[in-house]
Scaffold this active site. Structure first.
Site, PDB file in Angstrom:
ATOM      1  N   SER A 132       0.957  -1.096   0.009  1.00 21.93           N
ATOM      2  CA  SER A 132       0.078  -0.128   0.039  1.00 21.93           C
ATOM      3  C   SER A 132       0.981   1.235   0.107  1.00 21.93           C
ATOM      4  CB  SER A 132      -0.924  -0.101   1.136  1.00 21.93           C
ATOM      5  OG  SER A 132      -1.776  -1.039   1.231  1.00 21.93           O
TER       6      SER A 132
HETATM    7  N1  SAM Z   1      -1.348  -3.621   3.699  1.00 20.98           N
HETATM    8  C1  SAM Z   1      -0.697  -4.393   2.837  1.00 20.98           C
HETATM    9  C2  SAM Z   1       0.779  -3.704   2.821  1.00 20.98           C
HETATM   10  O1  SAM Z   1       1.203  -3.135   3.417  1.00 20.98           O
HETATM   11  O2  SAM Z   1       1.590  -4.336   1.875  1.00 20.98           O
HETATM   12  C3  SAM Z   1      -0.984  -4.401   1.429  1.00 20.98           C
HETATM   13  C4  SAM Z   1      -2.191  -5.010   1.379  1.00 20.98           C
HETATM   14  S1  SAM Z   1      -2.907  -5.285  -0.345  1.00 20.98           S
HETATM   15  C5  SAM Z   1      -3.326  -3.897  -0.717  1.00 20.98           C
HETATM   16  C6  SAM Z   1      -4.324  -6.325  -0.024  1.00 20.98           C
HETATM   17  C7  SAM Z   1      -4.130  -7.731   0.359  1.00 20.98           C
HETATM   18  O3  SAM Z   1      -5.126  -8.340   0.790  1.00 20.98           O
HETATM   19  C8  SAM Z   1      -3.488  -8.738  -0.613  1.00 20.98           C
HETATM   20  O4  SAM Z   1      -2.229  -9.263  -0.406  1.00 20.98           O
HETATM   21  C9  SAM Z   1      -4.711  -9.772  -1.138  1.00 20.98           C
HETATM   22  O5  SAM Z   1      -4.293 -10.920  -1.583  1.00 20.98           O
HETATM   23  C10 SAM Z   1      -5.288  -9.526   0.339  1.00 20.98           C
HETATM   24  N2  SAM Z   1      -6.577 -10.151   0.362  1.00 20.98           N
HETATM   25  C11 SAM Z   1      -7.539 -10.032  -0.428  1.00 20.98           C
HETATM   26  N3  SAM Z   1      -8.899 -10.480  -0.028  1.00 20.98           N
HETATM   27  C12 SAM Z   1      -8.426 -11.139   1.019  1.00 20.98           C
HETATM   28  C13 SAM Z   1      -9.250 -11.961   1.963  1.00 20.98           C
HETATM   29  N4  SAM Z   1     -10.477 -12.284   2.061  1.00 20.98           N
HETATM   30  N5  SAM Z   1      -8.532 -12.375   3.073  1.00 20.98           N
HETATM   31  C14 SAM Z   1      -7.030 -11.994   3.344  1.00 20.98           C
HETATM   32  N6  SAM Z   1      -6.497 -11.302   2.533  1.00 20.98           N
HETATM   33  C15 SAM Z   1      -7.058 -10.948   1.330  1.00 20.98           C
END
Ligand code: SAM
Length: 218
Positions: A68
């Site tokens: 992010s």
């Molecule tokens: N906050 C993180 C960072 O600092 O790197 C970024 C997260 S990224 C924008 C969103 C993450 O949510 C992805 O790795 C994706 O695979 C995960 N994701 C999506 N749906 C999800 C779910 N139902 N449960 C767990 N993780 C999920």
């Protein structure tokens, strides 16, 4: 264990500049800014892209996902009002950068990721940096019932609605921060659990996240 990457004056200086950019953009919580100044964001990047690590941008981490944008991490963290010892559920571990920021603020973090290759990478990187979160692989849209209730819940992917199960896993007085909208844009929503059956909901700025995929999601 010493981490294989270096963190010297150049990276520390770049973090200070990043903190100034975030201040200009309206982030004012001193503890959040201190955490941003402390966590080496370049450790989450391939060495080839270190020059991108302290720009205020999201960046691909593989498998169609992103680390992010620092502003977004700071914005969501500020809304959580983390207190030392808070039990925090993070949905969407991704690179683990947000996890480290929460831990710098003294939170005990339960973090869940649905993609196994991202999960496998992050559970190695974070302990190597000294951040020992509780890691889970699975669908976080249903929360993690067995460790509830949580003081705070943060969702780092865009949801179509606020999952009911997450509301139920929030402690009374607790805060949930979640981006809600369609695939193209989401509003940041803060929900405070006021009592057993009462929740206050505030709608804030617009963001663009990767989708929350799961049973209680897309
Ligand atoms: N906050 C993180 C960072 O600092 O790197 C970024 C997260 S990224 C924008 C969103 C993450 O949510 C992805 O790795 C994706 O695979 C995960 N994701 C999506 N749906 C999800 C779910 N139902 N449960 C767990 N993780 C999920």
């Amino acid at each position: 264990m010493a981490y294989k990457f270096v963190d010297n004056y150049r990276e520390k200086g770049a973090r200070k500049k990043l903190v100034e950019i975030l201040k200009e953009r309206g982030i004012s919580d001193a503890k959040v800014l201190r955490a941003i100044a402390k966590v080496p964001r370049h450790f989450f990047f391939d060495e080839t892209f270190w020059n991108q690590a302290y720009r205020d941008i999201a960046f691909p981490i593989g498998d169609g996902q992103t680390i992010s944008q620092p502003y977004t991490v700071a914005y969501q963290t500020e809304l959580l009002h983390i207190q030392k010892g808070d039990k925090v559920l993070e949905i969407g571990t991704g690179s683990g950068y947000q996890t480290c920021i929460l831990m710098e603020l003294g939170a005990e973090v339960f973090t869940i990721e649905r993609q196994s290759n991202i999960y496998a990478r992050t559970i190695k990187v974070l302990p190597g940096m000294g951040y020992h979160a509780h890691f889970f692989l699975g669908d976080g849209s249903k929360g993690i019932e067995q460790h509830a209730p949580y003081n705070k819940i943060i969702v780092t992917a865009g949801a179509p609605f606020v999952p009911e199960l997450l509301l139920k896993q929030l402690r009374i007085g607790g805060i949930l921060v979640i981006p809600v909208g369609d695939e193209k844009s989401q509003k940041m929503i803060t929900v405070i659990r006021v009592s057993e059956n009462e929740y206050d909901r505030i709608e804030l700025d617009t963001f663009r996240f990767v989708p929350l995929v799961g049973d209680q999601a897309w």
